[in-house]
Scaffold this active site. Sequence first.
Site, PDB file in Angstrom:
ATOM      1  N   VAL A 150      -3.865  29.525   2.023  1.00 60.00           N
ATOM      2  CA  VAL A 150      -3.423  29.638   0.630  1.00 60.00           C
ATOM      3  C   VAL A 150      -4.650  29.917  -0.233  1.00 60.00           C
ATOM      4  CG1 VAL A 150      -2.409  28.403  -1.316  1.00 60.00           C
ATOM      5  CG2 VAL A 150      -1.466  28.113   0.985  1.00 60.00           C
ATOM      6  N   LYS A 175      10.946   7.508   5.749  1.00 60.17           N
ATOM      7  CA  LYS A 175      11.925   7.263   6.823  1.00 60.17           C
ATOM      8  C   LYS A 175      13.324   7.045   6.242  1.00 60.17           C
ATOM      9  CE  LYS A 175       8.518   7.852   9.252  1.00 60.17           C
ATOM     10  NZ  LYS A 175       7.782   8.276   8.072  1.00 60.17           N
ATOM     11  N   ASP A 222      -7.709   3.124   7.100  1.00 54.79           N
ATOM     12  CA  ASP A 222      -7.997   4.533   6.813  1.00 54.79           C
ATOM     13  C   ASP A 222      -9.406   4.781   6.284  1.00 54.79           C
ATOM     14  OD1 ASP A 222      -5.403   4.948   7.566  1.00 54.79           O
ATOM     15  OD2 ASP A 222      -4.709   5.772   5.652  1.00 54.79           O
ATOM     16  N   GLY A 236       0.801  -1.223   0.000  1.00 58.44           N
ATOM     17  CA  GLY A 236       0.000   0.000   0.000  1.00 58.44           C
ATOM     18  C   GLY A 236       0.833   1.271   0.000  1.00 58.44           C
ATOM     19  N   HIS A 282      20.104   2.803  32.921  1.00 64.15           N
ATOM     20  CA  HIS A 282      20.847   4.064  32.896  1.00 64.15           C
ATOM     21  C   HIS A 282      22.165   3.856  32.154  1.00 64.15           C
ATOM     22  CE1 HIS A 282      22.520   7.874  34.318  1.00 64.15           C
ATOM     23  NE2 HIS A 282      23.640   7.214  34.604  1.00 64.15           N
ATOM     24  N   ILE A 334       3.051  14.908   7.727  1.00 69.38           N
ATOM     25  CA  ILE A 334       3.663  14.676   6.415  1.00 69.38           C
ATOM     26  C   ILE A 334       4.440  15.908   5.944  1.00 69.38           C
ATOM     27  CG2 ILE A 334       3.158  14.216   3.974  1.00 69.38           C
ATOM     28  CD1 ILE A 334       0.739  12.532   4.990  1.00 69.38           C
ATOM     29  N   ILE A 373      -2.134  18.673   3.003  1.00 71.45           N
ATOM     30  CA  ILE A 373      -3.202  19.143   3.893  1.00 71.45           C
ATOM     31  C   ILE A 373      -4.042  18.005   4.470  1.00 71.45           C
ATOM     32  CG2 ILE A 373      -3.352  21.415   2.782  1.00 71.45           C
ATOM     33  CD1 ILE A 373      -5.885  20.360   1.321  1.00 71.45           C
ATOM     34  N   GLY A 374      -3.603  16.772   4.237  1.00 73.70           N
ATOM     35  CA  GLY A 374      -4.326  15.644   4.817  1.00 73.70           C
ATOM     36  C   GLY A 374      -4.578  14.539   3.806  1.00 73.70           C
ATOM     37  N   GLU A 386       0.511  27.093   7.376  1.00 72.29           N
ATOM     38  CA  GLU A 386      -0.486  26.324   8.118  1.00 72.29           C
ATOM     39  C   GLU A 386      -1.686  27.209   8.461  1.00 72.29           C
ATOM     40  OE1 GLU A 386      -2.965  24.145  10.022  1.00 72.29           O
ATOM     41  OE2 GLU A 386      -1.216  23.135   9.179  1.00 72.29           O
TER      42      GLU A 386
END
Length: 471
Positions: A238, A53, A314, A42, A450, A185, A272-273, A204
Amino acid sequence: MAEYDYDVLVIGAGPGGYVAAIRAAQLGLKTACAEGRETLGGTCLNVGCIPSKALLHGSEKFEEAVNGTFASYGIKTGPVELDLSVMQQQKLDSVKGLTGGIEFLFKKNKVTWLKGYATFEDAHSVTVAGQKVSAKHIVIATGSSVTPLPGVTVDNDAGVVVDSTGALALDRVPEHLVVIGGGVIGLELGSVWRRLGARVTVVEYLDQLLPGMDGDVRKEAAKIFKKQGMELKLSTKVTGVAVEGKKATITVEPAAGGAAEVIEADCVLVAIGRKPNTDGLGLDKIGLELNKRGQIETDHDFRTKVDGVWAVGDVIPGPMLAHKAEDEGIAVAENIAGLTGIVNHDVIPGVVYTFPEFAGVGLTQEAALEKAGGDKNAIKVSKFPMLANSRAKTNHEPDGFVKIIADAKTDRVLGVWAIASVAGTMIAEAALALEFGATSEDIAYTCHAHPTHSEAIKEAAMGIREKPIHT
C-alpha cells in the site's frame, strides 16, 4: 532495610499483568496492579481476543442461517435478517462479564487496583495518578498496541480508516472492506464482515498469508479464503490511503515494484501488526533500554537488567499472544516468590479463529528442515485430510488437514499443524505431546474417541510410520 508499600507492583492488567498479580497474591505477596483503562483485562478482553471471538461466533451463526446450511439439516427458517446492534451488544455483554470477573478475582485475592498509568521514578517506585507508590519488585506487563502504517491516519470514530479496535465496533456492514495485512487479526476481522455481507479485499505485502505459520498451511489458507469469496492481493504494498467523506481510496502496487492500482472502499482496516507499549513508562529513569524491535530484554526468569524490575508479555521478545503472556505472568510471580517459574517458549500454540480454524505448535516444516541443515532425510512429514475424518465429513466440514513433522531418527514430534473447524481445540493435544517429548508412535498408539476431529491427529501420526487407516 527499605520499607515498601507492596511486595509486588504489576504495571498493566492485561493477560500477563492480571495473572501475575493474582498469582503473586496467591503466593502470599502483598500485591498491587496499576491499570489506567476503565476496565481490567487489557487489549485481549476489551478490544481483542474476546470481542473478536464474540463477533466471529455470531457471524458464523448468521452465515449458516443465510447460506442454506441450516436447510441441509432440515431446519427451515424464514427470511434471515441481521440486527447488527444486537450482535454488537452481545459482544459487549461478554466483555463486561469477563472484565468484571477479573475485578472480582482481584478483590478475592486482595490485589489492590491502582487506577491510572504508572511511570517509573526509580527502580522501586512509580507514580500512578499523581501518587508515588513503592514496591520491592515491579513487573512491566504493559502489552502492545496497533502498529501504525506510515502516512495513513486511523480514525476509529469516523469509521472509514480503522484499526482492530474500530473494526470491532462498526455500526454498519461495509459494502467494501479493504484489509491491509494478511495476518491473524486482518483475516479474523475480514471474515466477520465478509460473513455479514461485506465484499472483502486483503492486501498483503508478502507472497502468502499468515506469516510464521507452516508453508502448507499458508498455501491452503489462500485457497480457503478465496473459495469463501475474499479477494487476495498478495505480494502487494500500500503506497497511500486518501479519505473523502465516507469513502477511501487505496493506492497499491506490486511489492517488487510496478504499475500502481487504485482500490475504492468505504472501510479500510489497518492490521499490519502490533508494537510493544513502552511510551510513558519512564524507562530512561531506571536505565532500561529497548532492543531494536522496541522490546525489553529479560533473562530466562523474566528479570530485566535492572535489579527488582521484571517484564512479561508483549513487551518482551516472543509471539504476542495472550496465553504466552499468561504463562509468563504465572512464572514471574513464582520466581519473585522464590519458586521455579518456567515457560517453554518452544511450545506456544498459535491459532487463527476463522472458519475453519488454523493452528500450529512447534516447528514448521521449513524451520525443521533448516534446523536439520537442509537434510530432507532428517525429518518425516505426514498429512491427513479432514475430508477423511468421519466427524468432519458428517458435519460437512471437509476443509483442512493435520500435518505432523517428526525427527526421522528419534521419531520425536517436532511440530503439528492443523486446519479444521476446531483446530484451536485440537492443538492442545499436540502442545501436550511436544511438552512431554512424545514420539509419533506415542500419539499413534493412544486411543482417540470416535468419532472426533482429533482422530485426524492420530491418523497423521500413524502416517509418519506409513500406515494410516483411512487414506
